[in-house]
Design an enzyme around this catalytic site. Structure first.
Site, PDB file in Angstrom:
ATOM      1  CG  ASP A   1      -2.314   0.547   0.900  1.00  0.00           C
ATOM      2  OD1 ASP A   1      -2.377   1.776   0.684  1.00  0.00           O
ATOM      3  OD2 ASP A   1      -3.299  -0.201   0.889  1.00  0.00           O
TER       4      ASP A   1
ATOM      5  CG  HIS B   1      -5.453   3.492   0.901  1.00  0.00           C
ATOM      6  ND1 HIS B   1      -5.140   2.159   0.740  1.00  0.00           N
ATOM      7  CD2 HIS B   1      -6.757   3.615   0.573  1.00  0.00           C
ATOM      8  CE1 HIS B   1      -6.217   1.508   0.323  1.00  0.00           C
ATOM      9  NE2 HIS B   1      -7.207   2.372   0.218  1.00  0.00           N
TER      10      HIS B   1
ATOM     11  CB  SER C   1      -9.186  -0.240   0.436  1.00  0.00           C
ATOM     12  OG  SER C   1      -8.825  -0.029  -0.893  1.00  0.00           O
TER      13      SER C   1
END
Length: 459
Positions: A209, A243, A404
């Site tokens: 990520d 994220h 996600s």
């Protein structure tokens, strides 16, 4: 006289003119390459038409290439193919798993080798389109050659709410209905999250990520370690878009995580100044494969919350599972068939769609309006208004929505399983399906998908 065959290759690839004056010795050993069975439409390099494969003004394009190898021919295929690239084309070859990318000043003459001995062989480098279509793609040892594209808005339709939640000293589920939901079959929620005491201890979850904000309280005082081990995208210490931190906190955060004793290992493949592309996804996957090759006994899970249309990504994921790595990916957020994207369409991968919990007093599980769906989805997990760690400060807790955030719930659940026993990727996937809560998800009428909701193993 300079070899016509080598001259053709050099013209095709638009290489600098000084190379053409090099001695014949630079291409010793190149004759081993062969095209697939030629047809009238498939000229060989000895034909006069070869220079037409790529003009001198044709641009160079990044391509991901996967070679066709097996246990018997791996060494010879890799040796022969890379000898062609290095000797004939004067390209520098670098192992991406060890490379400091900031040291590369000119990508045009670099071979980014993502091979893992005995598992996968391949690379990313620049070629002309004509060369790829008329020559490279027809070589017997090439399985896949695809243009390396930037993935536009990889976390499309995902939403992070910046309003902070109230922190609790204890691990209360009053503010974490996502955890409350996955340890029980039926409503009403019991305001508890019950899980095995091992809590994923000894299991390594690699989060591919944007990095991890390691100073966040969610990663402090844990039994499991939290590190960012490798970057393919800028500063290894920075998570500039948050994220990766969001995802990691669900995997194993101290209060927010499904498996809060698991090891969380970040591999940075994207960031604000580094758009995600299929090359970096492949680099991240194969980096984890190399760690498995270094220590075959490690219990490893890959969590990936991005999708691609590049079949080379799917091939890398498939090879990772063959190597014994448990692989979890978000289904995607476009309200489309998940079978249209890699690596989610790979049968051996665990592909996770997203649910949301409707408000009291009549709580139900519904597929989110954005979630991808279809036969390639293994199961659902919470993905609407999920509490997550933010990057604003070390105590920030926000909430977010997206597949996600569904995927790391499942990665955490597999960590709980692996901490208490040895399972192959096939067995852990079967166990997820066996444990799953059945036939509770609403809204699937026009989106045919297995009606399975994640449930973690009992203590």
């Amino acid at each position: 006289m300079f070899s016509k065959r080598i001259l053709n290759i050099l013209l095709i690839l638009n290489l600098p003119s000084f190379i053409i004056s090099a001695p014949l010795a630079i291409c010793d050993g190149c004759d081993h390459l062969s095209l697939r069975s030629p047809s009238p439409q498939t000229p060989s390099l000895s034909d006069a038409t070869c220079p037409n494969f790529g003009g001198t003004n044709e641009p160079l394009i990044d391509y991901n290439v996967v070679l066709k190898t097996d246990a018997a021919n791996y060494d010879s295929i890799v040796k022969n193919h890379f000898e062609m690239l290095e000797k004939c084309l004067q390209r520098e070859r670098h192992n991406v798993h060890e490379l400091d990318f900031s040291s590369i000043k000119d990508n045009n003459n670099v071979i980014f080798d993502f091979s893992v001995k005995g598992m996968i062989a391949g690379y990313t480098t620049k070629f002309t389109k004509s060369f790829v279509e008329n020559y490279l793609s027809k070589l017997n040892d090439v399985a896949i050659v695809n243009e390396n594209k930037v993935i536009e808005d990889p976390f499309e339709n995902e939403f992070v709410e910046q309003a902070r939640l109230v922190r609790r000293a204890e691990r209360s589920t009053a503010k974490m209905p996502n955890l409350d939901r996955i340890d029980q079959e039926n409503y009403p929620l019991d305001l508890k999250y019950t899980y095995p005491d091992s809590a994923g201890a000894g299991v390594d979850v690699f989060v591919l990520d944007s990095g991890i904000f390691l100073d966040h309280e969610e990663f402090q005082g844990r039994q499991g370690k939290t590190v960012v081990e490798k970057t393919f995208c800028g500063n290894i210490l920075a998570d500039d878009n948050g994220h990766g931190t969001n995802v990691a906190s669900i995997v194993g955060g101290k209060t927010l995580g499904v498996a809060n004793n698991a090891n969380i290992i970040g591999v940075k493949i994207t960031g604000n100044v580094c758009p995600l592309n299929s090359q970096n996804i492949i680099n991240g996957i194969t980096y984890v494969m190399q760690q498995k090759a270094n220590d075959p006994g490690r219990k490893i899970i890959i969590n990936l919350s991005a999708t691609s249309d590049d079949s080379a990504v799917g091939e890398a994921a498939s090879k990772a599972v063959e190597a014994g790595i448990h692989f979890v990916v978000g289904a995607g957020n476009r309200n489309l068939d998940a079978c249209g994207f890699y690596p989610g369409k790979v049968e051996t991968v665990v592909t996770v769609a997203a649910t949301k919990i409707t408000p009291l007093p009549n709580q139900q599980d519904w597929i989110t309006e954005f979630s991808n769906w279809g036969k390639c989805v293994t199961l659902f997990a919470p993905g609407g208004n999920v509490p997550i760690a933010g990057i604003g400060n070390p105590s920030e807790i926000t909430s977010g929505s997206g597949t996600s955030l569904s995927a790391p719930h499942v990665s955490g659940a597999i960590a709980l399983m692996l901490a208490n026993g040895d399972l192959t990727p096939e067995q852990s996937k079967e166990e997820l399906v066996r444990l799953a809560t059945k036939d509770k998800i609403q809204g699937l009428d026009f989106r045919p998908t297995a009606n399975l909701l994640l449930r973690v193993p009992s203590p």
